[in-house]
Design an enzyme around this catalytic site. Structure first.
Site, PDB file in Angstrom:
ATOM      1  N   ASP A 173       0.720  -1.288   0.140  1.00 25.91           N
ATOM      2  CA  ASP A 173      -0.214  -0.018  -0.075  1.00 25.91           C
ATOM      3  C   ASP A 173       0.775   1.234  -0.053  1.00 25.91           C
ATOM      4  O   ASP A 173       1.681   1.476  -0.863  1.00 25.91           O
ATOM      5  CB  ASP A 173      -0.984  -0.058   1.010  1.00 25.91           C
ATOM      6  CG  ASP A 173      -2.013   1.165   1.301  1.00 25.91           C
ATOM      7  OD1 ASP A 173      -2.666   1.182   0.358  1.00 25.91           O
ATOM      8  OD2 ASP A 173      -1.831   1.879   2.129  1.00 25.91           O
ATOM      9  N   TYR A 285      -0.461  11.845   3.628  1.00 22.52           N
ATOM     10  CA  TYR A 285      -1.246  12.019   2.474  1.00 22.52           C
ATOM     11  C   TYR A 285      -1.425  13.659   1.925  1.00 22.52           C
ATOM     12  O   TYR A 285      -1.915  13.853   0.996  1.00 22.52           O
ATOM     13  CB  TYR A 285      -2.651  11.498   2.344  1.00 22.52           C
ATOM     14  CG  TYR A 285      -2.626   9.962   2.405  1.00 22.52           C
ATOM     15  CD1 TYR A 285      -2.729   9.121   1.371  1.00 22.52           C
ATOM     16  CD2 TYR A 285      -2.213   9.120   3.739  1.00 22.52           C
ATOM     17  CE1 TYR A 285      -2.817   7.902   1.368  1.00 22.52           C
ATOM     18  CE2 TYR A 285      -2.335   7.833   3.698  1.00 22.52           C
ATOM     19  CZ  TYR A 285      -2.605   6.978   2.610  1.00 22.52           C
ATOM     20  OH  TYR A 285      -2.288   5.787   2.359  1.00 22.52           O
ATOM     21  N   HIS A 340      -7.352  -6.362  -0.514  1.00 21.48           N
ATOM     22  CA  HIS A 340      -6.168  -5.170  -0.326  1.00 21.48           C
ATOM     23  C   HIS A 340      -5.168  -5.714   0.736  1.00 21.48           C
ATOM     24  O   HIS A 340      -3.814  -5.295   0.545  1.00 21.48           O
ATOM     25  CB  HIS A 340      -6.667  -3.967   0.154  1.00 21.48           C
ATOM     26  CG  HIS A 340      -5.657  -2.776  -0.143  1.00 21.48           C
ATOM     27  ND1 HIS A 340      -5.078  -2.219  -0.883  1.00 21.48           N
ATOM     28  CD2 HIS A 340      -5.122  -1.994   1.115  1.00 21.48           C
ATOM     29  CE1 HIS A 340      -4.408  -1.388  -0.619  1.00 21.48           C
ATOM     30  NE2 HIS A 340      -4.303  -1.264   0.682  1.00 21.48           N
TER      31      HIS A 340
END
Length: 367
Positions: A173, A285, A340
Site C-alpha cells: 500500500d 497524504y 487489499h
C-alpha cells in the site's frame, strides 16, 4: 500547420502551465469538498441513529499480548542522523544475515508483517518498520515533514543506521509507494523489490486522472487534505471505521482469507487510539499532490508485484501497466480471492511466492 504546443512562446507557455495547475488544484479541492460532505452526512446519520455511541471512544492503555509475542522478534529503536527522528522497528533473524526491510501501509504498522517476520527470519535479518509518524516512531507535527523526499530519505538513513548498504525491500500500500520511490532514487540499495497492492507511482497518477472509478476509490486521498476532520471521523463509534476496513464485506479480508482475530483488531485500535496517533499517518497524504508526478520513472532491479484482485481501493488494471516501468525481470501474480490486505489475507501463499522469487533470482545470478 504547427503541432499544438510545439513552439509556444514563453509567455503563452507560462499561461498554459498556470492554467493546468489551476485546473489541477481546482479538481483536488473540489473533490476534497465532495468527500468532506459525504463524511459529514455519514456523521449526521450516525448521530441520528446512535447519538450516545457516536462520540464514544476509549484510549487503550495496555497493549494486547500479541504485540509482545517473542516469536515475532525484538522491539528495537534507531535514531537517524539527518532528521534526528527515532524510529521503532521489530527485527527477527540473526544480525549479519541479508536484510529484508518491510514497509507497511495505511492504516497499519509493523504488526501487519507478523506472518513475514516469522517466515523469513531463517535466512534474513527481517526488519518491520513503523514509518515516520506511526506507532512508536517519532511524529513531526508539521505536515511538510511528511513529503515524499523525507520519507525516501528515512529509508536510506535507516538502512545505513542498521549497518547495511543494500536490502530486499518489500512494501504494501503506502509502503509500496515508498518502496517504488526508494528503488527509483537509490537503486544501488535495493537488490530485489517486492511490492504488494500498489502500482508504480507513475501508473497510479496517470491512471487515476483517466479513470473516474479509480478516482472514486482513491477519494480518501482527497478527504485527507482537510485538517483534523479525517482524524475525528476515525474516532467515531470507538474507531468503527478502522475496524471495518479490515473486517467489512466491502473492504475487509475475504471469506477465504486469514481473518484477523479479535486480538489482532485490538492491536490496531490500541496503536491508533493513542492521543495524536492518527495525525502523523494522515499527514503522509497531505503533501502528496505537491510531490507527484515523478521526474524519474524506471526501476532497474528484479521486481515482484503481488496483487489481491478483490482490492477495494486499487483497480487491478494498474498492475499489468506497471510492467513497462521495470527494466529488469518483472513478475506479476494476481490472487483472485484476496483483498487489499494481501500479506495478512493470504500469508501462506504470499510467503511462498516471495520465496520462489528470491530463490529464482539467486539461481539466475549463479547461471
Amino acid at each position: 500547420m504547427a503541432r499544438p504546443g510545439a513552439a509556444c512562446p514563453p509567455p503563452a507557455r507560462r499561461v498554459m502551465v498556470a492554467a493546468r495547475a489551476l485546473l489541477f488544484w481546482a479538481l483536488v479541492y473540489s473533490y476534497c469538498g465532495v468527500c468532506a460532505c459525504i463524511a459529514a452526512l455519514r456523521l449526521l446519520w450516525s448521530i441520528g441513529r446512535r447519538p450516545g455511541e457516536t462520540f464514544r471512544w476509549v484510549v487503550r492503555e495496555n497493549p494486547p499480548a500479541c504485540l509482545n509475542d517473542p516469536s515475532l522478534g525484538t522491539h528495537c529503536y534507531v535514531r537517524i542522523k539527518d532528521s534526528g527522528l527515532r524510529f521503532h522497528y521489530v527485527a527477527a533473524g540473526e544480525r549479519g544475515k541479508p536484510l529484508m526491510l518491510l514497509l507497511h501501509g495505511f492504516p497499519e504498522f509493523w504488526y501487519s508483517w507478523r506472518h513475514q517476520l516469522r517466515e523469513f527470519k531463517s535466512e534474513y535479518r527481517v526488519v518491520a518498520l513503523d514509518l515516520r509518524g506511526y506507532g512508536e516512531t517519532d511524529a513531526p507535527s508539521h505536515k511538510e515533514s511528511y513529503k515524499l523526499d523525507c520519507l525516501i530519505a528515512d529509508i536510506k538513513d535507516i538502512l545505513e543506521s542498521l549497518g547495511y548498504n543494500k536490502c530486499v525491500l518489500i512494501g504494501h500500500d503506502w509502503g509500496g509507494m515508498i518502496a517504488w520511490l526508494v528503488a527509483i532514487c537509490y537503486p544501488e540499495m535495493v537488490t530485489k523489490l517486492i511490492v504488494v497492492n500498489f502500482p508504480h507511482p507513475s501508473v497510479f497518477t496517470e491512471y487515476i486522472l483517466r479513470h473516474p472509478s479509480q478516482l472514486i476509490k482513491s477519494g480518501y486521498y482527497f478527504f485527507f487534505q482537510m485538517p483534523w476532520f479525517p482524524e475525528f471521523m476515525f474516532t467515531l463509534n470507538d474507531f468503527k471505521v478502522l475496524k471495518s476496513l479490515f473486517t467489512s464485506q466491502a473492504t475487509g479480508i475475504g471469506r477465504k482469507g486469514c481473518r484477523l482475530t479479535a486480538e489482532d483488531i485490538e492491536a490496531y485500535v490500541y496503536v491508533f487510539s493513542q492521543p495524536g496517533a492518527l495525525t502523523g499517518p494522515i499527514n503522509h497524504y497531505r503533501t502528496i499532490f505537491s510531490c507527484l508526478p515523478l521526474q524519474h520513472h524506471e526501476v532497474i532491479m528484479p521486481t515482484l508485484l503481488l496483487w489481491g484482485e478483490r482490492d477495494a481501493f486499487m483497480e487491478v488494471e494498474m498492475a499489468e501497466i506497471t510492467r513497462i516501468y521495470v527494466k529488469n525481470h518483472f513478475r506479476l501474480t494476481i490472487l483472485s480471492e484476496a483483498s487489499h490486505w494481501l500479506q495478512q489475507d493470504q500469508p501462506d501463499i504470499v510467503n511462498k511466492l516471495i520465496w520462489t522469487f528470491l530463490k529464482e533470482e539467486t539461481k539466475r545470478k549463479r547461471e
